[in-house]
Design a protein around this motif. Structure first.
Motif, PDB file in Angstrom:
ATOM      1  N   VAL A 165       3.528  -4.449  -5.154  1.00 59.40           N
ATOM      2  CA  VAL A 165       4.317  -5.753  -4.750  1.00 59.40           C
ATOM      3  C   VAL A 165       5.588  -5.508  -4.065  1.00 59.40           C
ATOM      4  O   VAL A 165       5.829  -5.985  -3.232  1.00 59.40           O
ATOM      5  CB  VAL A 165       4.615  -6.480  -6.166  1.00 59.40           C
ATOM      6  N   ASP A 166       6.314  -4.284  -4.603  1.00 60.85           N
ATOM      7  CA  ASP A 166       7.591  -4.047  -3.665  1.00 60.85           C
ATOM      8  C   ASP A 166       7.180  -3.593  -2.535  1.00 60.85           C
ATOM      9  O   ASP A 166       7.855  -3.840  -1.429  1.00 60.85           O
ATOM     10  CB  ASP A 166       8.543  -2.832  -4.580  1.00 60.85           C
ATOM     11  N   PHE A 167       6.361  -2.989  -2.238  1.00 63.07           N
ATOM     12  CA  PHE A 167       5.864  -2.416  -0.899  1.00 63.07           C
ATOM     13  C   PHE A 167       5.306  -3.322   0.083  1.00 63.07           C
ATOM     14  O   PHE A 167       5.807  -3.549   1.063  1.00 63.07           O
ATOM     15  CB  PHE A 167       4.820  -1.520  -0.977  1.00 63.07           C
ATOM     16  N   ALA A 168       4.646  -4.288  -0.539  1.00 64.56           N
ATOM     17  CA  ALA A 168       4.281  -5.578   0.283  1.00 64.56           C
ATOM     18  C   ALA A 168       5.436  -6.328   0.647  1.00 64.56           C
ATOM     19  O   ALA A 168       5.232  -7.214   1.727  1.00 64.56           O
ATOM     20  CB  ALA A 168       3.058  -6.264  -0.697  1.00 64.56           C
ATOM     21  N   ALA A 169       6.340  -6.437  -0.129  1.00 66.18           N
ATOM     22  CA  ALA A 169       7.474  -7.282   0.009  1.00 66.18           C
ATOM     23  C   ALA A 169       8.581  -6.685   1.070  1.00 66.18           C
ATOM     24  O   ALA A 169       9.578  -7.329   1.396  1.00 66.18           O
ATOM     25  CB  ALA A 169       8.120  -7.793  -1.059  1.00 66.18           C
ATOM     26  N   GLY A 170       8.373  -5.478   1.193  1.00 68.24           N
ATOM     27  CA  GLY A 170       9.355  -4.887   2.219  1.00 68.24           C
ATOM     28  C   GLY A 170      10.483  -4.298   1.448  1.00 68.24           C
ATOM     29  O   GLY A 170      11.386  -3.956   2.131  1.00 68.24           O
ATOM     30  N   ALA A 171      10.457  -4.047   0.113  1.00 76.73           N
ATOM     31  CA  ALA A 171      11.676  -3.693  -0.476  1.00 76.73           C
ATOM     32  C   ALA A 171      11.690  -2.168  -0.475  1.00 76.73           C
ATOM     33  O   ALA A 171      10.878  -1.306  -0.022  1.00 76.73           O
ATOM     34  CB  ALA A 171      11.211  -3.939  -1.956  1.00 76.73           C
TER      35      ALA A 171
END
Length: 61
Positions: free
Chosen positions: A55-61
């Motif tokens: 989720v962090d990766f998909a959100a660009g975090a």
């Protein structure tokens, strides 16, 4: 855990047309993912920490 025992939900961004969505169910141990268009297909699960990383990766975090 059987998929019928899980509380499945879709994103609030999902439309009401029933197209191209996934559903997730969260337990203490894992996050389960399935195709909302064909719930008879097998679901898969990942550990909660792995899901959080995704989720962090998909959100660009």
């Amino acid at each position: 855990m059987s998929s019928t025992e899980l509380a499945w939900f879709k994103s609030s961004y999902s439309g009401t047309q029933g197209d191209s969505c996934v559903e997730v169910a969260v337990t203490e141990q894992a996050v389960y993912v399935r195709d909302s268009k064909d719930v008879t297909r097998p679901d898969f699960s990942v550990r909660r920490d792995v899901w959080a990383h995704f989720v962090d990766f998909a959100a660009g975090a």
